[in-house]
Design a protein around this motif. Structure first.
Motif, PDB file in Angstrom:
ATOM      1  N   SER A 206      -2.441   3.603   5.338  1.00  0.00           N
ATOM      2  CA  SER A 206      -3.600   3.667   4.444  1.00  0.00           C
ATOM      3  C   SER A 206      -3.340   3.057   3.076  1.00  0.00           C
ATOM      4  O   SER A 206      -4.244   2.986   2.243  1.00  0.00           O
ATOM      5  CB  SER A 206      -4.040   5.126   4.259  1.00  0.00           C
ATOM      6  N   LEU A 207      -2.109   2.604   2.834  1.00  0.00           N
ATOM      7  CA  LEU A 207      -1.754   2.060   1.523  1.00  0.00           C
ATOM      8  C   LEU A 207      -1.350   0.596   1.650  1.00  0.00           C
ATOM      9  O   LEU A 207      -0.904   0.141   2.705  1.00  0.00           O
ATOM     10  CB  LEU A 207      -0.610   2.860   0.902  1.00  0.00           C
ATOM     11  N   LEU A 208      -1.495  -0.126   0.553  1.00  0.00           N
ATOM     12  CA  LEU A 208      -1.157  -1.540   0.519  1.00  0.00           C
ATOM     13  C   LEU A 208       0.001  -1.729  -0.458  1.00  0.00           C
ATOM     14  O   LEU A 208      -0.126  -1.425  -1.641  1.00  0.00           O
ATOM     15  CB  LEU A 208      -2.379  -2.345   0.068  1.00  0.00           C
ATOM     16  N   ALA A 209       1.129  -2.224   0.049  1.00  0.00           N
ATOM     17  CA  ALA A 209       2.340  -2.336  -0.770  1.00  0.00           C
ATOM     18  C   ALA A 209       2.667  -3.786  -1.065  1.00  0.00           C
ATOM     19  O   ALA A 209       2.450  -4.679  -0.230  1.00  0.00           O
ATOM     20  CB  ALA A 209       3.520  -1.679  -0.065  1.00  0.00           C
ATOM     21  N   SER A 210       3.198  -4.022  -2.247  1.00  0.00           N
ATOM     22  CA  SER A 210       3.673  -5.353  -2.617  1.00  0.00           C
ATOM     23  C   SER A 210       4.973  -5.666  -1.894  1.00  0.00           C
ATOM     24  O   SER A 210       5.867  -4.821  -1.787  1.00  0.00           O
ATOM     25  CB  SER A 210       3.895  -5.434  -4.126  1.00  0.00           C
ATOM     26  N   MET A 211       5.101  -6.895  -1.398  1.00  0.00           N
ATOM     27  CA  MET A 211       6.320  -7.334  -0.729  1.00  0.00           C
ATOM     28  C   MET A 211       7.278  -8.032  -1.695  1.00  0.00           C
ATOM     29  O   MET A 211       8.353  -8.479  -1.275  1.00  0.00           O
ATOM     30  CB  MET A 211       5.961  -8.283   0.420  1.00  0.00           C
ATOM     31  N   GLY A 212       6.883  -8.145  -2.954  1.00  0.00           N
ATOM     32  CA  GLY A 212       7.730  -8.861  -3.903  1.00  0.00           C
ATOM     33  C   GLY A 212       7.710 -10.362  -3.695  1.00  0.00           C
ATOM     34  O   GLY A 212       8.641 -11.075  -4.075  1.00  0.00           O
TER      35      GLY A 212
END
Length: 426
Positions: A206-212
């Motif tokens: 349910s969350l969107l994370a940065s991959m850098g």
């Protein structure tokens, strides 16, 4: 793709990967027996037809420099290059890189080249496969000034990642670095429809994370870094620029692992040895490149080997190996058991003179001797392990520093070049 420059960040001190980073930088840590972590972003670039690549290095970078120099060469008729930009003192700055943004800031003069419009910023210690052409095209289609590659994650992963909030167009409206507050996490949760509209299955995420991974318009990157002295993209720069710049999210839904800890390194390597690995090393269309070592094929005699990788140049005699990665030039003695372990191998074969000297000093030969038992361990390169040695964390100790070994995340690590005498039990 000719108007894109790729910048690979060579990593900081790598304290969470210590002692694997005692004598090498994070991107130089061996992977899957024969590769280095740096081979992943470089191969992704080359497979995406990006051949203007800078690698920014600072800590313990000698082996990384040597590997890149030997592995990646372009012919005289190509406009491509892979250049190393090591931290150095200049008239403008007398300091080492203070963070990801500061490292890029100190090298802007190299990126401001004719006909370059975009800068792709990558990490040197992640395991994934991506065609960067897709993120570049989407960046242009959105009229974005900055694009951040993102991946759907579960709530339990949020304390270790930067979590994003987006609007219906995919523009980033909020950024929280490693949130732990449940109220904040609730506010960042996205519905399954948000992912499905972009061809991504939520699957409980349910969350969107940065991959850098970032794409900047070169002009915008230059302006941002000159406007502020802040040193890190994730913690400092991104949360600020989403207020004034067109920053968009690019959705990625493949395998991605940040190799930042001993546990993640260990699990990612053993996963590669499985029958159905999450990351495919066997793709002919998008291969992983590395330094060709011209080693002979391995000699395997009377062994029982299951679900394991055996690299080039090994000599394995009547050993039992399961769920393990055996690195280049590994020598394993008779009746030795290797289970759930990573054996990194050696940088060289010992000469007869060295062997005689070692035996005179009562030092075991390089490799692993007869009748050893190694379970749940990482054996770094050039280690000398004698006969009837047992290495197994039966007491499930999570953290320990000893004279010739360490334990991190319950994994026993024998540092590079260590000597473990015969009949030792760890």
């Amino acid at each position: 793709m000719d108007n894109v420059i790729s910048v690979i960040l060579g990593g900081g001190r790598g304290t969470r990967l210590y002692p694997l980073t005692k004598e090498r930088s994070k991107p130089a840590v061996p992977l899957a027996g024969k590769y280095r972590l740096i081979d992943i972003p470089i191969s992704n670039c080359l497979n995406s037809e990006l051949n203007k690549i800078y690698v920014l290095t600072q800590f313990n970078s000698a082996s990384l420099h040597r590997h890149i120099t030997r592995a990646y060469k372009f012919d005289n008729f190509s406009r491509g290059f892979i250049e190393i930009l090591a931290a150095t003192q200049t008239i403008e700055s007398m300091n080492w890189y203070q963070g990801t943004a500061d490292a890029v800031r100190q090298n802007l003069r190299f990126f401001n080249q004719p006909n370059i419009d975009f800068v792709l910023i990558l990490s040197g210690d992640q395991l994934y496969r991506m065609d960067y052409e897709h993120i570049i095209k989407e960046h242009i289609q959105n009229g974005a000034e900055v694009t951040i590659s993102t991946i759907p994650v579960e709530r339990k992963e949020s304390p270790n990642l930067g979590i994003l909030k987006i609007d219906e167009q995919g523009r980033i409206t909020g950024f929280f670095e490693k949130p732990k507050d449940e109220t904040i996490i609730d506010s960042l949760s996205l519905g399954a429809g948000v992912f499905e509209r972009r061809g991504v299955s939520a699957r409980g995420r349910s969350l969107l994370a940065s991959m850098g991974i970032y794409v900047f318009n070169l002009e915008v990157l230059t302006e941002i870094l000159k406007e502020t002295s802040k040193s890190d993209f994730g913690k400092d720069i991104i949360p600020e620029i989403i207020k004034t710049r067109r920053v968009f999210a690019y959705f990625f839904d493949g395998y991605w692992e940040d190799i930042g800890t001993i546990k993640s390194f260990y699990e990612a390597n053993l996963n590669l040895a499985s029958l159905t690995p999450s990351f495919n090393l066997y793709s002919e269309k998008v291969p992983i490149y590395t330094n060709p070592l011209f080693l002979p094929g391995s000699i395997i005699n009377g062994c029982k080997i299951t679900q394991s990788i055996i690299s080039d140049g090994c000599r394995v005699d009547q050993a039992e190996i399961s769920n393990s990665v055996i690195g280049i030039r590994s020598i394993l003695g008779k009746n030795t058991l290797i289970q759930n372990s990573i054996i990194m191998g050696a940088d060289y074969y010992e000469t007869e003179a060295n062997i005689r000297t070692n035996r005179f000093k009562k030092i075991p030969d390089t490799g692993i001797g007869n009748q050893c038992r190694i379970v749940g361990a990482i054996i770094d390169k050039n280690v000398h392990i004698g006969e009837q040695v047992t290495i197994e964390n039966k007491q499930k100790i999570e953290y320990l520093d000893a004279e010739n070994y360490m334990i991190r995340d319950s994994i026993v690590i024998i540092p590079k070049g260590s000597i473990v005498p015969s009949y030792t039990t760890i």
